[in-house]
Design an enzyme around this catalytic site. Sequence first.
Site, PDB file in Angstrom:
ATOM      1  N   GLU A 168       0.196   3.603   1.756  1.00  0.00           N
ATOM      2  CA  GLU A 168       0.238   4.010   3.161  1.00  0.00           C
ATOM      3  C   GLU A 168       1.634   3.736   3.749  1.00  0.00           C
ATOM      4  OE1 GLU A 168      -2.289   5.628   4.442  1.00  0.00           O
ATOM      5  OE2 GLU A 168      -1.703   5.652   6.544  1.00  0.00           O
ATOM      6  N   SER A 197       0.818  -1.230   0.000  1.00  0.00           N
ATOM      7  CA  SER A 197       0.000   0.000   0.000  1.00  0.00           C
ATOM      8  C   SER A 197       0.843   1.268   0.000  1.00  0.00           C
ATOM      9  CB  SER A 197      -0.872  -0.032   1.261  1.00  0.00           C
ATOM     10  OG  SER A 197      -1.377   1.249   1.539  1.00  0.00           O
ATOM     11  N   TYR A 209      -1.308   0.231  10.790  1.00  0.00           N
ATOM     12  CA  TYR A 209      -1.620  -0.413   9.507  1.00  0.00           C
ATOM     13  C   TYR A 209      -0.430  -0.274   8.550  1.00  0.00           C
ATOM     14  CZ  TYR A 209      -3.536  -0.877   4.783  1.00  0.00           C
ATOM     15  OH  TYR A 209      -3.742  -1.230   3.468  1.00  0.00           O
TER      16      TYR A 209
HETATM   17  P1  NDP Z   1     -11.437  -4.432   2.242  1.00  0.00           P
HETATM   18  O1  NDP Z   1     -11.344  -3.848   3.618  1.00  0.00           O
HETATM   19  O2  NDP Z   1     -12.612  -4.123   1.393  1.00  0.00           O
HETATM   20  O3  NDP Z   1     -11.338  -6.035   2.356  1.00  0.00           O
HETATM   21  C1  NDP Z   1     -10.493  -6.637   3.298  1.00  0.00           C
HETATM   22  C2  NDP Z   1     -10.690  -8.128   3.203  1.00  0.00           C
HETATM   23  O4  NDP Z   1      -9.829  -8.763   4.163  1.00  0.00           O
HETATM   24  C3  NDP Z   1     -12.118  -8.589   3.514  1.00  0.00           C
HETATM   25  O5  NDP Z   1     -12.470  -9.586   2.600  1.00  0.00           O
HETATM   26  C4  NDP Z   1     -11.995  -9.167   4.915  1.00  0.00           C
HETATM   27  O6  NDP Z   1     -12.906 -10.213   5.164  1.00  0.00           O
HETATM   28  C5  NDP Z   1     -10.591  -9.762   4.826  1.00  0.00           C
HETATM   29  N1  NDP Z   1     -10.034 -10.064   6.154  1.00  0.00           N
HETATM   30  C6  NDP Z   1     -10.027  -9.269   7.235  1.00  0.00           C
HETATM   31  N2  NDP Z   1      -9.468  -9.925   8.275  1.00  0.00           N
HETATM   32  C7  NDP Z   1      -9.136 -11.172   7.824  1.00  0.00           C
HETATM   33  C8  NDP Z   1      -8.547 -12.306   8.443  1.00  0.00           C
HETATM   34  N3  NDP Z   1      -8.200 -12.306   9.732  1.00  0.00           N
HETATM   35  N4  NDP Z   1      -8.349 -13.404   7.690  1.00  0.00           N
HETATM   36  C9  NDP Z   1      -8.720 -13.429   6.371  1.00  0.00           C
HETATM   37  N5  NDP Z   1      -9.283 -12.373   5.740  1.00  0.00           N
HETATM   38  C10 NDP Z   1      -9.485 -11.257   6.467  1.00  0.00           C
HETATM   39  O7  NDP Z   1     -10.084  -4.033   1.504  1.00  0.00           O
HETATM   40  P2  NDP Z   1      -9.828  -3.701  -0.052  1.00  0.00           P
HETATM   41  O8  NDP Z   1     -10.518  -4.693  -0.888  1.00  0.00           O
HETATM   42  O9  NDP Z   1     -10.027  -2.265  -0.257  1.00  0.00           O
HETATM   43  O10 NDP Z   1      -8.252  -3.945  -0.139  1.00  0.00           O
HETATM   44  C11 NDP Z   1      -7.702  -5.222  -0.454  1.00  0.00           C
HETATM   45  C12 NDP Z   1      -6.269  -5.280   0.044  1.00  0.00           C
HETATM   46  O11 NDP Z   1      -5.502  -4.245  -0.573  1.00  0.00           O
HETATM   47  C13 NDP Z   1      -6.096  -5.066   1.538  1.00  0.00           C
HETATM   48  O12 NDP Z   1      -4.997  -5.843   1.946  1.00  0.00           O
HETATM   49  C14 NDP Z   1      -5.752  -3.590   1.664  1.00  0.00           C
HETATM   50  O13 NDP Z   1      -5.014  -3.355   2.844  1.00  0.00           O
HETATM   51  C15 NDP Z   1      -4.920  -3.408   0.414  1.00  0.00           C
HETATM   52  N6  NDP Z   1      -4.904  -2.081  -0.156  1.00  0.00           N
HETATM   53  C16 NDP Z   1      -6.089  -1.444  -0.463  1.00  0.00           C
HETATM   54  C17 NDP Z   1      -6.073  -0.225  -1.089  1.00  0.00           C
HETATM   55  C18 NDP Z   1      -7.323   0.496  -1.431  1.00  0.00           C
HETATM   56  O14 NDP Z   1      -7.255   1.699  -1.728  1.00  0.00           O
HETATM   57  N7  NDP Z   1      -8.473  -0.159  -1.462  1.00  0.00           N
HETATM   58  C19 NDP Z   1      -4.787   0.426  -1.450  1.00  0.00           C
HETATM   59  C20 NDP Z   1      -3.620  -0.357  -1.120  1.00  0.00           C
HETATM   60  C21 NDP Z   1      -3.689  -1.562  -0.504  1.00  0.00           C
HETATM   61  P3  NDP Z   1     -14.266 -10.031   6.024  1.00  0.00           P
HETATM   62  O15 NDP Z   1     -15.334  -9.820   5.005  1.00  0.00           O
HETATM   63  O16 NDP Z   1     -14.405 -11.321   6.711  1.00  0.00           O
HETATM   64  O17 NDP Z   1     -14.084  -8.871   6.941  1.00  0.00           O
HETATM   65  P1  GDR Z   2      -6.698   5.824   3.704  1.00  0.00           P
HETATM   66  O1  GDR Z   2      -8.250   5.991   3.318  1.00  0.00           O
HETATM   67  O2  GDR Z   2      -6.453   6.078   5.130  1.00  0.00           O
HETATM   68  O3  GDR Z   2      -5.918   6.634   2.715  1.00  0.00           O
HETATM   69  O4  GDR Z   2      -6.472   4.268   3.484  1.00  0.00           O
HETATM   70  P2  GDR Z   2      -9.447   6.761   4.037  1.00  0.00           P
HETATM   71  O5  GDR Z   2     -10.475   6.929   2.989  1.00  0.00           O
HETATM   72  O6  GDR Z   2      -9.852   6.129   5.312  1.00  0.00           O
HETATM   73  O7  GDR Z   2      -8.791   8.188   4.384  1.00  0.00           O
HETATM   74  C1  GDR Z   2      -8.299   9.053   3.393  1.00  0.00           C
HETATM   75  C2  GDR Z   2      -8.031  10.417   3.987  1.00  0.00           C
HETATM   76  O8  GDR Z   2      -9.273  11.051   4.313  1.00  0.00           O
HETATM   77  C3  GDR Z   2      -9.127  11.688   5.580  1.00  0.00           C
HETATM   78  N1  GDR Z   2     -10.450  11.838   6.205  1.00  0.00           N
HETATM   79  C4  GDR Z   2     -11.266  10.846   6.569  1.00  0.00           C
HETATM   80  N2  GDR Z   2     -11.144   9.508   6.438  1.00  0.00           N
HETATM   81  C5  GDR Z   2     -12.164   8.739   6.875  1.00  0.00           C
HETATM   82  N3  GDR Z   2     -12.074   7.425   6.724  1.00  0.00           N
HETATM   83  N4  GDR Z   2     -13.282   9.273   7.436  1.00  0.00           N
HETATM   84  C6  GDR Z   2     -13.446  10.603   7.600  1.00  0.00           C
HETATM   85  O9  GDR Z   2     -14.454  11.064   8.131  1.00  0.00           O
HETATM   86  C7  GDR Z   2     -12.391  11.441   7.135  1.00  0.00           C
HETATM   87  N5  GDR Z   2     -12.215  12.785   7.086  1.00  0.00           N
HETATM   88  C8  GDR Z   2     -11.043  13.002   6.525  1.00  0.00           C
HETATM   89  C9  GDR Z   2      -8.192  10.762   6.351  1.00  0.00           C
HETATM   90  O10 GDR Z   2      -7.647  11.461   7.467  1.00  0.00           O
HETATM   91  C10 GDR Z   2      -7.189  10.418   5.261  1.00  0.00           C
HETATM   92  O11 GDR Z   2      -6.212  11.407   5.169  1.00  0.00           O
HETATM   93  C11 GDR Z   2      -7.000   3.579   2.350  1.00  0.00           C
HETATM   94  C12 GDR Z   2      -7.268   2.122   2.774  1.00  0.00           C
HETATM   95  O12 GDR Z   2      -7.938   1.461   1.727  1.00  0.00           O
HETATM   96  C13 GDR Z   2      -5.966   1.408   3.064  1.00  0.00           C
HETATM   97  O13 GDR Z   2      -6.241   0.026   3.299  1.00  0.00           O
HETATM   98  C14 GDR Z   2      -5.062   1.550   1.830  1.00  0.00           C
HETATM   99  O14 GDR Z   2      -3.832   0.895   2.058  1.00  0.00           O
HETATM  100  C15 GDR Z   2      -4.832   3.020   1.552  1.00  0.00           C
HETATM  101  O15 GDR Z   2      -6.089   3.627   1.272  1.00  0.00           O
HETATM  102  C16 GDR Z   2      -3.935   3.237   0.321  1.00  0.00           C
END
Ligand code: NDP
Ligand code: GDR
Length: 326
Positions: A129, A127, A151
């Site tokens: 992040e 990520s 995270y």
């Molecule tokens: P989501 O939060 O939508 O999905 C997370 C998934 O992980 C869910 O299916 C959840 O299952 C599963 N999970 C949680 N805990 C466990 C566990 N203990 N064992 C097995 N599975 C588990 O995430 P995204 O689809 O957005 O992201 C996918 C991956 O990419 C993640 O690893 C995230 O950190 C990473 N990522 C995401 C980005 C983004 O912008 N979306 C950017 C960069 C990286 P359950 O339904 O059971 O909770």
């Molecule tokens: P992020 O996504 O932390 O970048 O992680 P999120 O959408 O939670 O936050 C983005 C930015 O928005 C600001 N923010 C708020 N965020 C949330 N959630 N709720 C609020 O009310 C709010 N107001 C302002 C946050 O401070 C932050 O700066 C996501 C996840 O998908 C991670 O798993 C993934 O790795 C990274 O993107 C890339």
Amino acid sequence: MPTALITGITGQDGLYLAELLLAKGYDVHGVIRGQNNPKRDLVEELLPDVRLHNGDLTDMSSLIRALRDSDPDEVYNLGAVSFVAYSWENAALTTDVTAKGVLNMLEAVRLHTGDRPEGVRFYQASSSEMFGKVQEVPQHERTLLWPRSPYGVSKVFGHYMTINYRESYGMHASSGILFNHESPRRGPEFVTRKISEAVARIKLGIQDHVVLGNLDAERDWGFAGDYVEAMWLMLQQPVADDYVVATGETHSIRDFLDAAFAHVGIDDWTPYVRQDERFMRPAEVDHLIGDASKAREVLGWKPKVSFRELVAMMVDADLAATRQGW
Ligand code: NDP
Ligand code: GDR
């Protein structure tokens, strides 16, 4: 027919990736956790051809079993505790799943493949992040990692463990450093979806404001459907490697609010948005913008959906869902 095993199949990316792989003719398997996971029905309804295996990233024997029962060519490790804000309150759980869970999965794959470690191709969901405190703009594969949340620290562990398994055992293990990607399937706790849902409800007169945290943070937001293509492309390369996946454009939360409210014809959103300390983070990631030149040159990948199109897609989906719920 190639076979793929996906952890995190119930998440945003898991669903898009499963759809992509099914369309390519894969036999798709997913790991699902919990005795009574409410998202099981969603996966079964949306993707009836996917085979689900009970398992948890914190339980290595369940992963070994899922590998044995699916015998995949490709493993996509998308499972994680993925909500950054939550990771301060649940640092140990985040570490167990998002950090150690990667080691469990890598080790399970290594045990499963025996003396053919390259026999299974492995994708790790790293990520942006991990970049955390801004060291360089834009961020690329060699930018110094300075994570700012439990995270982010966990993702750094998973990232380096993936590289280490590649270097130590010759595993075909790749890591995608994906910048934020969103969609109508984004969890409602993330800021983009929180805004698109609120804008739809405000437009339809059933909510009068939304409470947010820091509006000045900047993110490089793309569409999840585009990003899962990059995951797949990484595993089709002869040699495993690490790739940044991003749009190369950055926008603040204010920009997202501008675009989302403008989409429903509201030019001034200030009466509808309040800020609260509750949503501020102990340490913020201020500015993310990715340099995806390597993905473009080696994988031939580029994003198709623009920022404006993404915002419109999310607001329209929430308008439709809200109307349907009436
Ligand atoms: P989501 O939060 O939508 O999905 C997370 C998934 O992980 C869910 O299916 C959840 O299952 C599963 N999970 C949680 N805990 C466990 C566990 N203990 N064992 C097995 N599975 C588990 O995430 P995204 O689809 O957005 O992201 C996918 C991956 O990419 C993640 O690893 C995230 O950190 C990473 N990522 C995401 C980005 C983004 O912008 N979306 C950017 C960069 C990286 P359950 O339904 O059971 O909770
Ligand atoms: P992020 O996504 O932390 O970048 O992680 P999120 O959408 O939670 O936050 C983005 C930015 O928005 C600001 N923010 C708020 N965020 C949330 N959630 N709720 C609020 O009310 C709010 N107001 C302002 C946050 O401070 C932050 O700066 C996501 C996840 O998908 C991670 O798993 C993934 O790795 C990274 O993107 C890339």
